[in-house]
Every structure is written in C-alpha cells, then in structure tokens.
Design an enzyme around this catalytic site. Structure first.
Site, PDB file in Angstrom:
ATOM      1  N   GLY A 263       0.758  -1.243   0.000  1.00 58.18           N
ATOM      2  CA  GLY A 263       0.000   0.000   0.000  1.00 58.18           C
ATOM      3  C   GLY A 263       0.786   1.290   0.000  1.00 58.18           C
ATOM      4  O   GLY A 263       0.201   2.358  -0.214  1.00 58.18           O
ATOM      5  N   PRO A 306       4.508  -5.197  -0.638  1.00 56.33           N
ATOM      6  CA  PRO A 306       4.431  -4.030  -1.514  1.00 56.33           C
ATOM      7  C   PRO A 306       4.503  -4.418  -2.996  1.00 56.33           C
ATOM      8  O   PRO A 306       5.182  -5.385  -3.361  1.00 56.33           O
ATOM      9  CB  PRO A 306       5.672  -3.224  -1.122  1.00 56.33           C
ATOM     10  CG  PRO A 306       6.638  -4.243  -0.609  1.00 56.33           C
ATOM     11  CD  PRO A 306       5.807  -5.311   0.046  1.00 56.33           C
ATOM     12  N   ARG A 345      -4.666   3.488 -16.352  1.00 60.98           N
ATOM     13  CA  ARG A 345      -4.834   4.174 -15.060  1.00 60.98           C
ATOM     14  C   ARG A 345      -5.453   5.573 -15.201  1.00 60.98           C
ATOM     15  O   ARG A 345      -6.329   5.927 -14.419  1.00 60.98           O
ATOM     16  CB  ARG A 345      -3.511   4.220 -14.284  1.00 60.98           C
ATOM     17  CG  ARG A 345      -2.990   2.803 -13.933  1.00 60.98           C
ATOM     18  CD  ARG A 345      -1.862   2.815 -12.916  1.00 60.98           C
ATOM     19  NE  ARG A 345      -2.327   3.155 -11.593  1.00 60.98           N
ATOM     20  CZ  ARG A 345      -2.202   4.326 -11.036  1.00 60.98           C
ATOM     21  NH1 ARG A 345      -1.566   5.291 -11.681  1.00 60.98           N
ATOM     22  NH2 ARG A 345      -2.690   4.564  -9.838  1.00 60.98           N
ATOM     23  N   CYS A 376     -10.193   4.431 -29.790  1.00 60.02           N
ATOM     24  CA  CYS A 376     -11.469   5.054 -30.156  1.00 60.02           C
ATOM     25  C   CYS A 376     -12.300   5.311 -28.914  1.00 60.02           C
ATOM     26  O   CYS A 376     -13.273   4.597 -28.652  1.00 60.02           O
ATOM     27  CB  CYS A 376     -12.209   4.169 -31.134  1.00 60.02           C
ATOM     28  SG  CYS A 376     -11.323   4.107 -32.668  1.00 60.02           S
ATOM     29  N   GLU A 377     -11.877   6.279 -28.161  1.00 60.15           N
ATOM     30  CA  GLU A 377     -12.541   6.607 -26.908  1.00 60.15           C
ATOM     31  C   GLU A 377     -12.079   8.016 -26.547  1.00 60.15           C
ATOM     32  O   GLU A 377     -10.879   8.237 -26.382  1.00 60.15           O
ATOM     33  CB  GLU A 377     -12.084   5.577 -25.856  1.00 60.15           C
ATOM     34  CG  GLU A 377     -12.648   5.767 -24.509  1.00 60.15           C
ATOM     35  CD  GLU A 377     -13.623   4.654 -24.106  1.00 60.15           C
ATOM     36  OE1 GLU A 377     -13.813   3.696 -24.859  1.00 60.15           O
ATOM     37  OE2 GLU A 377     -14.186   4.795 -23.028  1.00 60.15           O
TER      38      GLU A 377
HETATM   39  N1  LLP Z   1      -1.502  -7.078  -1.095  1.00 58.11           N
HETATM   40  C1  LLP Z   1      -2.781  -7.169  -1.459  1.00 58.11           C
HETATM   41  C2  LLP Z   1      -3.647  -8.140  -0.820  1.00 58.11           C
HETATM   42  C3  LLP Z   1      -3.286  -6.306  -2.452  1.00 58.11           C
HETATM   43  O1  LLP Z   1      -4.553  -6.382  -2.795  1.00 58.11           O
HETATM   44  C4  LLP Z   1      -2.407  -5.365  -3.061  1.00 58.11           C
HETATM   45  C5  LLP Z   1      -2.885  -4.484  -4.112  1.00 58.11           C
HETATM   46  C6  LLP Z   1      -1.074  -5.346  -2.651  1.00 58.11           C
HETATM   47  C7  LLP Z   1      -0.659  -6.211  -1.658  1.00 58.11           C
HETATM   48  C8  LLP Z   1      -0.072  -4.405  -3.241  1.00 58.11           C
HETATM   49  O2  LLP Z   1      -0.395  -3.080  -3.016  1.00 58.11           O
HETATM   50  P1  LLP Z   1       0.604  -1.911  -3.461  1.00 58.11           P
HETATM   51  O3  LLP Z   1       1.842  -2.010  -2.612  1.00 58.11           O
HETATM   52  O4  LLP Z   1       0.923  -2.124  -4.902  1.00 58.11           O
HETATM   53  O5  LLP Z   1      -0.148  -0.675  -3.231  1.00 58.11           O
HETATM   54  N2  LLP Z   1      -4.699  -1.136  -9.979  1.00 58.11           N
HETATM   55  C9  LLP Z   1      -4.571  -0.170  -8.916  1.00 58.11           C
HETATM   56  C10 LLP Z   1      -3.952  -0.774  -7.699  1.00 58.11           C
HETATM   57  C11 LLP Z   1      -4.704  -1.976  -7.193  1.00 58.11           C
HETATM   58  C12 LLP Z   1      -4.039  -2.585  -5.998  1.00 58.11           C
HETATM   59  C13 LLP Z   1      -4.610  -3.917  -5.733  1.00 58.11           C
HETATM   60  N3  LLP Z   1      -4.049  -4.575  -4.605  1.00 58.11           N
HETATM   61  C14 LLP Z   1      -3.773   1.019  -9.437  1.00 58.11           C
HETATM   62  O6  LLP Z   1      -3.352   1.000 -10.572  1.00 58.11           O
HETATM   63  O7  LLP Z   1      -3.580   1.987  -8.714  1.00 58.11           O
END
Ligand code: LLP
Length: 455
Positions: A263, A306, A345, A376-377
């Site tokens: 996160g 992460p 994104r 096309c958007e």
């Molecule tokens: N652990 C779990 C259970 C998760 O669901 C996620 C991300 C992570 C770890 C890793 O989180 P990070 O460190 O990358 O923040 N597609 C979205 C992000 C979706 C995240 C989904 N889960 C975007 O492009 O911002």
C-alpha cells in the site's frame, strides 16, 4: 559524455518511491535523457514504440530499501513479498527472488510465473476472493501458502484435499476496518470490501479451522489499500493484527506470521509526497513490537507485500508522437501510438503522470498540450493540459512511473498489441518481453467452417 545529472529531480536516492525519475536518469550534452546508461530515443528506435522500459538499478534499490528497513527496524524475523499483480514476468520474479523476497500471487498465471522463475513455494502466498477449484488445487499441490479469504475457500479446500494428503499452509485474511485516503477503487481495509473475513467472523472462523486436520494456519493477513501517503492507518493496523494474533493463539493456532499487506504510495507528480520505505517499515515494525509487548505476545515473523513502491518508479513508457490537433482558444491535442490499452490508469482512476520529450528533456520552449492515446474513446487521454517542451511528430515522449499496474492491467482494446519490455542497466538493454504482433491477436479466434466461403 554526461554533463548534467538531474540531481534536483532525484530527491531521495534511498527510497525510489519518493522520486518521479528512475535513479539512474542522466541527461547527456545534447539534452537527451538516458536511463540505466541507455539513450531512451535509441531504445525507441531499436525496439519500437510503445515500449515499456524498466531500470534494474531502481527496481533492485527498492527491494534493498525494504530488506534493509526490515532488518534495521524490526527485532523479529521478516520476509518481504512482492505483490506480483503490480507487474509480473519471469525476469521480475527472478529479480525479487534474488533480492530475498517472496511473492504474492493471485492467479494461476502469476503462480506459474513465480514457480518458473524458481521462487520457492514456501515463499509464495496465493491470494484471491474467488479462487477456482483448479487454482486451489495447483496451489495446494505445489505447497504454496494459501490465503483464505472466505468460507468458500475453506469449503473448496475441504472437498479437494485428500484425507491422506499433506496439510495445507494457510494464512487468514480479514478486513481490519481501517479507513484510508485513496481512490475508492483501491481501498480494501474498510468494512465494505469484497476481500477477507469480516472482523466479526474472525473468531468463528478461527474455531472452524481447528476442525480440519488438513488445515495448518500459519498466519494472519490484512491489507488496507493502495497508493497511501498516511502512516497512521498502518500504525493502527498493527494493533488490529496483534489483537487478532492473540485471539488466534488463545484458540490454539500457534501462529508465526503476520502479513500487513502493501500500500505504500509513490510520487507520480511533483505535489505527491509519500513517506519513505524506511519510514513506512519503521512505523509498522515499531507498531507491531509495541502492540505485541502490551499483549504479552512473542514477536511474529513480519511479512509485508508491496507492489507499486517496488516497481513503479523503475518504469518509463516510450511513445512516438504522431498527429496534432489545435483547437484555437481551447486545447492542443498531440496523439501518441499507445494509450489506454498500455496504461489504463488515467481513464480508470483519473491518475496523473509526469512526462518528458526524451531528446529534449530540459527544453525551455514549452507549450500546453493534452496527450491523447490512439484508441477510439474520447477519454483516452494520458496527460491533460500538460506543459511539455515543444515537440513534433516523430519525437519520443516518455511517461514516468509506469512500472506498476500498466502492463499488468493492459488490454488489447481496438485489437492493439501489447508493447515489449526492455530491462536496462549499465548501458545494456535486454528484451524481457516480446512485443505482441497483430497476428498474435488472431491466435484464439476460430472461424467455423460455415463462415468460410468455399466457392
Ligand atoms: N496485497 C494485497 C492483498 C493487495 O490487494 C495489493 C494491491 C497489494 C498487496 C499491493 O499493493 P501496493 O503495494 O501495490 O499498493 N490497480 C490499482 C492498484 C490496485 C491494488 C490492488 N491490490 C492502481 O493502478 O492503482
């Protein structure tokens, strides 16, 4: 000869997520940007565009920052996992493995990528809120850790694990009930989330798991969301997890692992100010130590997972600029040869990015443009009203921080093939993923005989 290292842009060498540019970014005497010792315009020429470029040094530096922060700040054992949903490939899995990471996977595809890269099954954790029977079976047979997300996971495992089979190593995910400030689509810790057990069900589930002789619960998991800049929710998470740990132990699960999820946010644009990797880990490590001490618990092994903060900043996407449309008094559009299919994104989350003209990085004659994709958007816009050095057709545009959630979320909208990826370092570029070809997109089409004109 490199004359100007843009140090003013590299704000924190020790924490790649606090920079927009890869740590090896340099500008040569002609004002051209190089990364990993490679001239970006050369890469665009050699491999074509759009092109995903990954800087190995920045990527490894992020891994090292997590490893160092864990050993410096946490007294117990620890294991960082890389969330492979951010960007999964054989090379990426192999690099994180070599940096001492395990992996979080959420599908058979991510799992076989990790296994084929040689990641040990005991360091792989299989997540998902709707795992198929086949996925559970493959995870079980390969002895990877399964993160139980709901009753359905338990029911399915109970059906598929043979009586004489080995025990399944399980981690239990629950919703910690913590709110954080990020886009609602990427928030997972609040109660209204599709992921994990409701905290009210935790105790019953822990008791239920005692009934199955195939079940070996090794840990607890909670993840509060993604692209988070605050530290307080992670501090709160430590107490919630420690409470759950105490309960699990009382119920008779000798649990050893606590997984705090991922996160940590990254800096996409200059106004973003995420905490450093060290501060994030320190907050969690000290929070966990304090929470365990006050509950008289031994320190568990600390896991975190992460994704974005490991790989995003090492990535740049290169595009060729094509057409231009000036709407007097309104807006100037310049279009590039990719867009929402390689980076969904902006259209999904309204995400902002930083861009440059790679051969005119510092260019002082700037103009306000909107960079549009070729799909096309109308919403297929990568950068809205952006001040960019003046560029013309054929120039190469670079968009930074695209290492995470770009390729992994890419699509073939408009039947556009996916870009290639090159890994750069020490002046060398390695192709690590081939460019898709339009013909590849026909591979799974079937034209039944009755559609073929045999005349
Ligand atoms: N652990 C779990 C259970 C998760 O669901 C996620 C991300 C992570 C770890 C890793 O989180 P990070 O460190 O990358 O923040 N597609 C979205 C992000 C979706 C995240 C989904 N889960 C975007 O492009 O911002």
């Amino acid at each position: 000869m490199i004359i100007d290292k843009p140090f003013e842009f590299i704000e924190d060498q020790s924490s790649p997520n606090r920079n927009i540019y890869p740590l090896t970014s340099e500008i040569d005497e002609k004002g051209r940007l190089t990364v990993g010792g490679c001239l970006l315009s050369d890469l665009a020429e050699r491999y074509g565009t759009p092109l995903y470029v990954l800087d190995e040094f920045t990527f490894r530096s992020s891994c090292k920052a997590y490893k160092n922060a864990l050993s410096k700040n946490y007294k117990g054992l620890s294991l960082p996992l890389y969330a492979s949903k951010a960007n999964s490939s054989l090379v990426i899995s192999s690099i994180v493995k070599s940096e001492g990471f395990g992996l979080d996977v959420v599908s058979e595809g991510e799992l076989i990528t990790a296994l084929n890269a040689g990641v040990q099954s005991q360091n792989i954790f299989f997540h998902g809120n709707n795992k198929s029977k086949r996925e559970l079976l493959i995870a079980y047979q390969n002895k990877v850790n399964i993160v139980i997300d709901n009753e359905y996971d338990i029911d399915q495992l109970d059906n598929l694990i043979p009586t004489e089979g080995h025990k399944a190593k399980l981690m239990l995910r629950f919703t910690p009930g913590i709110e954080c400030h990020t886009h609602e689509y990427i928030r997972t810790g609040h109660l209204d989330s599709k992921f994990g057990f409701d905290p009210d069900k935790l105790e019953d589930t822990l008791i239920r798991l005692k009934n199955y002789q195939w079940a070996h619960l090794t840990g607890l998991h909670a993840h509060i969301g993604s692209q988070i800049f605050e530290l307080a929710p992670h501090r709160d998470l430590s107490s919630v997890l420690a409470d759950a740990l105490k309960k699990a132990i009382e119920i008779g699960h000798p649990i050893n692992d606590i997984n705090v999820g991922g996160g940590l946010g990254i800096k996409y644009i200059s106004s973003d100010n995420p905490p450093s990797i060290n501060d994030w880990v320190k907050t969690i490590a000290l929070g966990m130590e304090k929470a365990c001490k006050s509950r008289d618990l031994d320190l568990p092994r600390l896991l975190c997972e992460p994704g974005r903060s490991i790989v995003a900043t090492s990535g740049i996407t290169l595009y060729k600029i094509g057409s231009r449309k000036e709407i007097p008094g309104l807006r100037t559009y310049i279009s590039v040869d990719g867009g929402m299919s390689d980076n969904p994104r902006p259209i999904t989350y309204d995400s902002a990015y930083t861009a440059c003209v790679v051969d005119n990085f510092l260019g002082d004659e700037k103009e306000l443009v909107t960079v549009a994709g070729k799909h096309c958007e109308s919403g297929d816009v990568l950068l809205k009203d952006y001040l960019l050095p003046k560029a013309s057709s054929g120039n190469v545009l670079g968009i930074f921080c695209t290492g995470a959630y770009n390729l992994s979320m890419s699509s073939n909208y408009n039947r556009i093939p996916k870009p290639a990826t090159v890994l750069v370092g020490n002046g060398q570029a390695d192709l690590i993923q081939k460019r898709e070809l339009p013909e590849d997109l026909l591979r799974y089409d079937i034209l039944p005989d009755r559609f073929i004109d045999h005349r």
